[in-house]
Scaffold this active site. Sequence first.
Site, PDB file in Angstrom:
ATOM      1  N   HIS A 267       0.856  -1.189   0.000  1.00 39.99           N
ATOM      2  CA  HIS A 267       0.000   0.000   0.000  1.00 39.99           C
ATOM      3  C   HIS A 267       0.891   1.238   0.000  1.00 39.99           C
ATOM      4  O   HIS A 267       2.060   1.178   0.409  1.00 39.99           O
ATOM      5  CB  HIS A 267      -0.885   0.013   1.233  1.00 39.99           C
TER       6      HIS A 267
ATOM      7  N   GLU B 131       1.055   3.800   1.903  1.00 36.62           N
ATOM      8  CA  GLU B 131       1.606   4.160   3.208  1.00 36.62           C
ATOM      9  C   GLU B 131       2.799   3.281   3.571  1.00 36.62           C
ATOM     10  O   GLU B 131       3.818   3.780   4.049  1.00 36.62           O
ATOM     11  CB  GLU B 131       0.540   3.998   4.307  1.00 36.62           C
TER      12      GLU B 131
ATOM     13  N   CYS C 184      -5.896   1.848   6.093  1.00 37.49           N
ATOM     14  CA  CYS C 184      -6.537   0.602   6.517  1.00 37.49           C
ATOM     15  C   CYS C 184      -5.911   0.142   7.835  1.00 37.49           C
ATOM     16  O   CYS C 184      -4.995   0.776   8.366  1.00 37.49           O
ATOM     17  CB  CYS C 184      -6.371  -0.474   5.441  1.00 37.49           C
TER      18      CYS C 184
ATOM     19  N   CYS D  55      -2.078  -0.608   7.486  1.00 38.41           N
ATOM     20  CA  CYS D  55      -1.279   0.612   7.414  1.00 38.41           C
ATOM     21  C   CYS D  55      -1.300   1.375   8.734  1.00 38.41           C
ATOM     22  O   CYS D  55      -0.289   1.947   9.142  1.00 38.41           O
ATOM     23  CB  CYS D  55      -1.772   1.479   6.266  1.00 38.41           C
TER      24      CYS D  55
END
Length: 155
Positions: free
Chosen positions: A53, A55, A83, A86
């Site tokens: 992701h 992040e 999420c 993360c």
Amino acid sequence: MSSHEHYMQLALAQAKLAADIDEVPVGAVLVTEDKQVFTAHNAPIANHDATAHAEIEVIRKASACIDNYRLLNSVLYVTLEPCLMCSGAIIHARIGTVVYGANDEKTGAVSSLYQALSDKRLNHQPSIISGILKEKCSQQLRNFFKAKRLAKKRG
């Protein structure tokens, strides 16, 4: 334009790079305490890595560059609410502030579905700023998924 808007614009540019390679358009920018700027975007498909992701990618870049996994007093800008995965990485990295644009009603772990970053049972709670360029961030995601649905209909 505020500095938050400036960095969110950079995150939106990263999200566009993700969309250009057919990844969900999420972009992230991390600004360290000494003003180093790192950028990344979603890449789980390209990297064959569910953890890629935006992040996580930007945390990896910054940590490798400064030779420390703790990113104390840094500010993370992300176009979509982080999420749960993360959020966990944000907590472990001790990021000082998280700034995000669009809420994620399905998997958001900051305010929408969970409130992981403000859970007092955990050992770190970053400051949270939400809604920066919210409409631009939301529209970018809507446009991406609308195009996906249209392409699927066309077969």
